[in-house]
Design an enzyme around this catalytic site. Structure first.
Site: not given
Ligand code: ADP
Ligand code: MG
Length: 394
Positions: A35, A198, A351, A374
């Site tokens: 950063r 989620k 992230g 976010g």
């Molecule tokens: P981003 O930060 O890119 O928006 P998220 O925070 O929504 O992504 O999700 C990332 C997390 O989702 C990671 O820690 C990953 O381990 C988890 N994840 C991905 N696939 C699965 C799965 N099949 N079961 C449980 N966790 C998962």
């Molecule tokens: Mg995330």
């Protein structure tokens, strides 16, 4: 179009620049200076163009109190080294006081100072007008350069612009160009890949993108909620109970809108949530009751990558599996490699997705990796970010 630091004649002017210096610290050692490096081009531009520069940022969550462990002092030291010139650290427990104001007034062309963590004051996150005015009193023009907090209406990200003109730095300019172009004026076919944990968190993003994309690919933890909504049993895989109805709704909408909607056709499922857990690949209609899906399978990788090769713009948010575990990083890595190779604009938002791409050493092969977790999600939701809205139009 938003004004940038290029649109200002800086001679004799002082910039008050909101950076994202929220760096990870181990004691007073900065463990990742990405950063800081990211802010250098805008700071150097201002120096070269004769501005005096007051920098500000938050660091961690001191919750409105002066707490030394959240001081920006380590950042001032490292910044001085990176810029090859002294960055004066003018610290006050109340962030802005008479001494800080006097120091800002004394700055000459090309001089740089950093003030203390703006979150030492509870007024920051409350977007208190008096505190915003105090920050504005340090200079002539507000430079917005902290994309990661631009979705929050705080005194240093939004309120300050009520008192002085506001322009963007280069980082914000880049975010608006790539995220904005991708979402609002994409070269087609336009594909979005959604993954991560989620469904509920990302429903607004998926809903907004459904109106814009030609192809929507769903993978990762959220796909199991869709499988369940389709009537498959998902074993012990991640289920977002609250997201079930929404998933069914999205399946219907995608069909109505004629979007090419792809879900995994096979998954890698394991006994437990652990890298060394025994695992096998199953078609989505045959996930065993006692196993959890942790990655997409080989057939899915083939389906997704073949489809992505036809796209001209790709936005990716959310990993395809538990990429933090080597055995379940295969799908995420394959998608990252595919995006690195195709002749398309590739934008990574989120992230963990950004971390995954960086972990695979493919960051420089993408068109743009958004720096705001976010903030980039809210952007993809089609929302106006308050810290962006305040930047003056050209
Ligand atoms: P981003 O930060 O890119 O928006 P998220 O925070 O929504 O992504 O999700 C990332 C997390 O989702 C990671 O820690 C990953 O381990 C988890 N994840 C991905 N696939 C699965 C799965 N099949 N079961 C449980 N966790 C998962
Ligand atoms: Mg995330």
């Amino acid at each position: 179009m938003k004004k940038t630091i290029r649109d200002i004649d800086w001679a004799g002017k002082t910039a008050v620049m909101r950076c994202d210096f929220n760096v990870p610290l181990d004691g007073d050692r900065i463990t990742d200076e990405t950063r800081i490096q990211a802010a250098l081009p805008s700071i150097n531009y201002l120096i070269e163009n004769g501005a005096a520069i007051v920098l500000m940022s938050h660091l961690g969550r001191p919750k409105g109190q002066a707490k030394p462990e959240f001081s920006l002092l380590p950042v001032a030291k490292r910044l001085s080294e990176c810029l090859g010139k002294e960055v004066r650290f003018v610290a006050s427990d109340v962030v802005v006081d008479d001494d800080v104001r006097a120091a800002a007034k004394e700055l000459g062309a090309g001089d740089v100072m950093l003030i203390e963590n703006v979150r030492y004051r509870a007024e920051e996150e409350k977007n208190d007008p008096e505190f915003a005015k105090d920050l504005a009193s340090l200079g002539d023009i507000f430079v917005q350069e902290a994309f990661g907090t631009s979705h929050r209406a705080h005194a240093s990200t939004t309120g300050i612009a009520d008192y002085i003109p506001a322009v963007s730095g280069f980082l914000i300019e880049k975010e608006l160009k790539f995220l904005g172009e991708a979402v609002n004026n994409p070269q087609r076919p336009f594909a979005a890949i959604m993954g991560g944990a989620k469904v509920k968190d990302k429903i607004p993003v998926i809903t907004n993108l459904l109106d814009k994309v030609d192809i929507l690919i769903i993978g990762g933890g959220m796909s199991y909620t869709f499988f369940k909504a389709q009537g498959h049993s998902i074993g012990t895989s991640l289920l977002d109970e609250e997201g079930l109805e929404l998933a069914a709704d999205i399946l219907k909408k995608a069909e109505e809108k004629g979007v090419k909607f792809l879900l995994p056709v096979d998954v890698v499922a394991a006994d437990e949530f652990a890298n060394d857990s025994p695992h096998d690949t199953y078609p989505v209609d045959a996930i065993p009751d006692n196993r959890m899906g942790l990655d997409i399978g080989a057939e899915t990788i083939k389906l997704f990558t073949e489809t992505l090769k036809t796209a001209k713009t790709v936005v990716w948010n959310g990993p395809m599996g538990v990429f933090e575990m080597e055995n379940f990083a295969v799908g995420t890595k394959a998608i990252a490699e595919c995006l690195a190779e195709i002749d398309a604009t590739t934008v990574i938002g989120g992230g963990d997705s950004a971390a995954a791409v960086t972990q695979f050493g493919l960051a420089d092969k993408m068109t743009h990796i958004s720096t705001g977790g976010g903030a980039s999600l809210e952007f993809l939701e089609g929302r106006e970010l308050p810290g962006i809205a305040v930047i003056d139009d050209k």
